[in-house]
Design an enzyme around this catalytic site. Structure first.
Site, PDB file in Angstrom:
ATOM      1  N   TYR A  46      11.734  42.988  41.070  1.00 33.32           N
ATOM      2  CA  TYR A  46      12.939  42.929  40.231  1.00 33.32           C
ATOM      3  C   TYR A  46      13.811  44.147  40.479  1.00 33.32           C
ATOM      4  CZ  TYR A  46      14.800  39.562  37.088  1.00 33.32           C
ATOM      5  OH  TYR A  46      15.507  38.511  36.593  1.00 33.32           O
ATOM      6  N   GLU A  48      17.636  45.632  39.344  1.00 33.22           N
ATOM      7  CA  GLU A  48      18.947  45.548  38.684  1.00 33.22           C
ATOM      8  C   GLU A  48      19.635  46.893  38.775  1.00 33.22           C
ATOM      9  OE1 GLU A  48      18.608  42.065  35.256  1.00 33.22           O
ATOM     10  OE2 GLU A  48      18.550  44.158  34.668  1.00 33.22           O
ATOM     11  N   ASP A 192      39.154  36.454  52.099  1.00 36.78           N
ATOM     12  CA  ASP A 192      37.861  35.765  52.004  1.00 36.78           C
ATOM     13  C   ASP A 192      37.503  35.283  53.410  1.00 36.78           C
ATOM     14  OD1 ASP A 192      35.778  33.992  51.742  1.00 36.78           O
ATOM     15  OD2 ASP A 192      36.611  32.915  50.019  1.00 36.78           O
ATOM     16  N   THR A 218      30.503  35.416  53.416  1.00 42.64           N
ATOM     17  CA  THR A 218      29.148  34.902  53.283  1.00 42.64           C
ATOM     18  C   THR A 218      28.365  35.415  54.485  1.00 42.64           C
ATOM     19  OG1 THR A 218      29.563  32.872  54.511  1.00 42.64           O
ATOM     20  CG2 THR A 218      29.889  32.776  52.124  1.00 42.64           C
ATOM     21  N   LYS A 221      27.092  31.723  57.438  1.00 39.09           N
ATOM     22  CA  LYS A 221      27.897  30.814  58.260  1.00 39.09           C
ATOM     23  C   LYS A 221      27.935  31.368  59.688  1.00 39.09           C
ATOM     24  CE  LYS A 221      30.234  29.060  54.159  1.00 39.09           C
ATOM     25  NZ  LYS A 221      31.469  29.013  53.346  1.00 39.09           N
ATOM     26  N   ARG A 227      21.252  32.952  53.387  1.00 44.90           N
ATOM     27  CA  ARG A 227      22.275  32.470  52.450  1.00 44.90           C
ATOM     28  C   ARG A 227      22.596  33.590  51.475  1.00 44.90           C
ATOM     29  NH1 ARG A 227      22.788  27.535  53.665  1.00 44.90           N
ATOM     30  NH2 ARG A 227      24.571  27.452  52.274  1.00 44.90           N
TER      31      ARG A 227
HETATM   32  C1  PLP Z   1      31.703  28.819  52.066  1.00 40.17           C
HETATM   33  C2  PLP Z   1      32.855  29.494  51.389  1.00 40.17           C
HETATM   34  C3  PLP Z   1      32.721  30.154  50.164  1.00 40.17           C
HETATM   35  C4  PLP Z   1      31.530  30.009  49.244  1.00 40.17           C
HETATM   36  O1  PLP Z   1      30.329  30.220  49.702  1.00 40.17           O
HETATM   37  P1  PLP Z   1      29.036  29.717  48.892  1.00 40.17           P
HETATM   38  O2  PLP Z   1      28.011  30.644  49.433  1.00 40.17           O
HETATM   39  O3  PLP Z   1      28.841  28.295  49.241  1.00 40.17           O
HETATM   40  O4  PLP Z   1      29.272  29.919  47.438  1.00 40.17           O
HETATM   41  C5  PLP Z   1      33.793  30.874  49.669  1.00 40.17           C
HETATM   42  N1  PLP Z   1      34.952  30.919  50.332  1.00 40.17           N
HETATM   43  C6  PLP Z   1      35.142  30.258  51.486  1.00 40.17           C
HETATM   44  C7  PLP Z   1      36.475  30.340  52.161  1.00 40.17           C
HETATM   45  C8  PLP Z   1      34.106  29.511  52.044  1.00 40.17           C
HETATM   46  O5  PLP Z   1      34.310  28.837  53.170  1.00 40.17           O
END
Ligand code: PLP
Length: 403
Positions: A46, A48, A192, A218, A221, A227
Site C-alpha cells: 500500500y 499513499e 493529451d 497513457t 498505447k 496500462r
Molecule cells: C486512450 C485515451 C485516453 C484515456 O485513457 P484510458 O487509460 O483508457 O483512461 C485519454 N485521452 C486520449 C486522447 C486517449 O486516446
C-alpha cells in the site's frame, strides 16, 4: 493445470493475441519485463502520498522505485515535473482539470466525432457535466484541424483550458500554435498525448514541451508499457497536480504498475525504440497508401502517425459491420466515428487502423501492404458472397512468422 476456469480463458486470450492480426490503434504488446513487474509482489504494497511523504510504513524500497521512475520520465520528455501515479489516461485528465479548474469553467477541446476523447468533455462523461464545453473539429474537406477556426472559438468563448490531443487524429499536432492561442486568451494549455506518447518519446512527433503547461499520457498505447498514465508539467503546477492526483481523485497508487512504467520508460529511451517507432509510422503510411490506391477514403488523405481512419460508408457498410467481418477471420480493428459522421458511435461510419502492435511483433512494410490488400480482398469477397472463412488460414499464416 490450474482449477480456476479463468486460467483457461487466459490461455485462450494469449492464443488469440498471438494468432490474430492486431490493428487496434490503442493496443500494443508489452515486454516480458513490463509484464513481470506488473505481476510482481509490488501488488501487495500500500502506497499513499508522494515519495518520502507516505501514509504507510515499509515504503523504503517502493520510494526508490517511484523516485527512479519519476526521474526517467522527466528526463525522457524534458519535463520539469512528473507524477507517475494516475491509474489511467482518464484519471490523469481529471487530475489536471481538478488542479486547474473550478466546476462550470470553460474548456475548449476536440469533439469526439472529430477524434477527441470522451474525457475531453463528451456529454455522457463527467467532464461534459462538470465543465462548460466548447468544441472544435476538423475542416470538412481536408480532415485537418483548422487553427484559425480554433483561434476564433478561443477568442469568442475565453476558455480557462484548451486541450490538444485526440484518439483518432492521424496528423501532427502543432503544439506551438495551440500554445500561442492559449496565451492570447489567458487559457491554460493541456496536451493529451495518450496515443502518441511513444512517437514523442522517440522524437518522431514534436514534443509538447516547452509549449504545454501540463501533459497527460497513457503508458500502454504506442509507449508499450503497462496500462496506466503519467502527468508531466511545469514546476509551477507541480504541487497542484500532485495534490489533485492524491488526495484529490485517487487513494493508493499501484506500485507494481509504477515500476512497470519505469521499465517501459527505460526501454523507450533506447535507439531500438526509436527504430521501432519509425517502423510503426512507415507501416501505417504504407497501409494507408494501399487503401487509397484501391479507392478507399482515408480521412485527411493519409497519416503522420501510427494510425489512420477509413470512411467505410462508400462501401455501403458501417464501421461496426467491417469490424465484425474482420474479427471472424482474426483481424482486429475498431469501429470509429469519422468527422461529420451521422451514425451513432456504436455503429460508426469508419474504422480505425493502427500499426503499433504488429510492428512490435516484427511486421515489416511489405507485411503491412499485404495485410491492407488482404483486408480489401476480405471485404470485397464478403460483399460478393459473404463466405470469407477461408481467409482465417491466411491470417494465421502471416502471424505464425512473427515473434
Ligand atoms: C486512450 C485515451 C485516453 C484515456 O485513457 P484510458 O487509460 O483508457 O483512461 C485519454 N485521452 C486520449 C486522447 C486517449 O486516446
Amino acid at each position: 493445470m490450474k482449477q480456476d476456469i479463468l486460467f483457461n480463458f487466459l490461455k485462450k486470450e494469449e492464443a488469440r493475441q498471438l494468432e490474430g492480426i492486431n490493428l487496434i490503434a490503442s493496443e500494443n504488446y508489452a515486454s516480458r519485463d513490463v509484464l513481470e513487474m506488473t505481476g510482481s509482489v509490488l501488488t501487495n504494497k500500500y502506497v499513499e502520498g508522494s515519495v518520502g511523504a507516505r501514509y504507510y510504513s515499509g515504503c523504503a524500497f517502493v520510494d526508490q522505485i517511484e523516485a527512479e521512475t519519476i526521474e526517467r520520465f522527466k528526463k525522457l520528455f524534458h519535463a520539469e515535473h512528473a507524477n507517475v501515479q494516475p491509474h489511467c489516461g482518464s484519471s490523469a485528465n481529471f487530475a489536471v482539470y481538478f488542479a486547474l479548474l473550478n466546476p462550470g469553467d470553460t474548456i475548449l477541446s476536440m469533439k469526439l466525432s472529430a477524434g477527441g476523447h470522451l474525457t475531453h468533455g463528451h456529454s455522457v462523461n463527467l467532464s461534459g457535466k462538470m465543465y462548460n464545453i466548447i468544441s472544435y473539429g476538423v475542416d470538412e474537406k481536408t480532415g485537418l484541424i483548422d487553427y484559425q477556426a480554433l483561434e476564433q472559438l478561443a477568442t469568442e468563448h475565453k476558455p480557462k483550458l484548451i486541450i490538444a490531443g485526440a484518439s483518432s487524429y492521424s496528423r501532427t499536432l502543432d503544439f506551438e500554435k495551440f500554445s500561442n492561442i492559449a496565451k492570447k486568451v489567458g487559457a491554460y494549455f493541456l496536451a493529451d498525448i495518450a496515443h502518441i506518447a511513444g512517437l514523442v518519446a522517440a522524437g518522431l512527433h514534436p514534443s509538447p514541451f516547452p509549449w504545454a503547461d501540463c501533459v497527460t499520457m497513457t503508458t500502454h498505447k504506442t509507449f508499450r508499457g503497462p496500462r496506466g498514465a503519467v502527468i508531466l508539467c511545469k514546476n509551477e503546477f507541480a504541487q497542484r497536480i500532485d495534490r489533485a492526483v492524491m488526495p484529490g481523485i485517487q487513494g493508493g497508487a499501484f506500485m507494481n504498475v509504477i515500476a512497470a512504467k519505469g521499465v517501459a520508460c527505460a526501454q523507450a529511451s533506447t535507439p531500438e525504440f526509436k527504430e521501432y517507432q519509425k517502423q510503426v509510422i512507415q507501416n501505417a503510411q504504407a497501409m494507408a497508401d494501399v487503401f487509397t490506391q484501391h479507392g478507399y477514403t482515408v480521412v485527411s488523405g493519409g497519416t503522420d502517425t501510427h494510425l489512420f481512419l477509413i470512411d467505410v460508408r462508400p462501401l455501403g457498410l458501417t464501421g461496426k459491420q467491417v469490424e465484425e467481418i474482420l474479427e471472424t477471420v482474426g483481424i482486429f480493428v475498431n469501429r470509429n466515428a469519422i468527422p461529420y459522421d451521422s451514425n451513432s458511435p456504436m455503429v460508426a461510419g469508419g474504422i480505425r487502423i493502427g500499426t503499433a502492435a504488429i510492428a512490435t511483433r516484427g511486421a515489416t512494410q511489405t507485411d503491412c501492404e499485404n495485410i491492407a490488400q488482404l483486408t480489401i480482398d476480405i471485404v470485397s469477397e464478403y460483399l460478393d458472397k459473404e463466405d470469407i472463412s477461408a481467409y482465417a488460414e491466411l491470417v494465421r499464416e502471416i502471424t505464425s512468422r512473427w515473434s
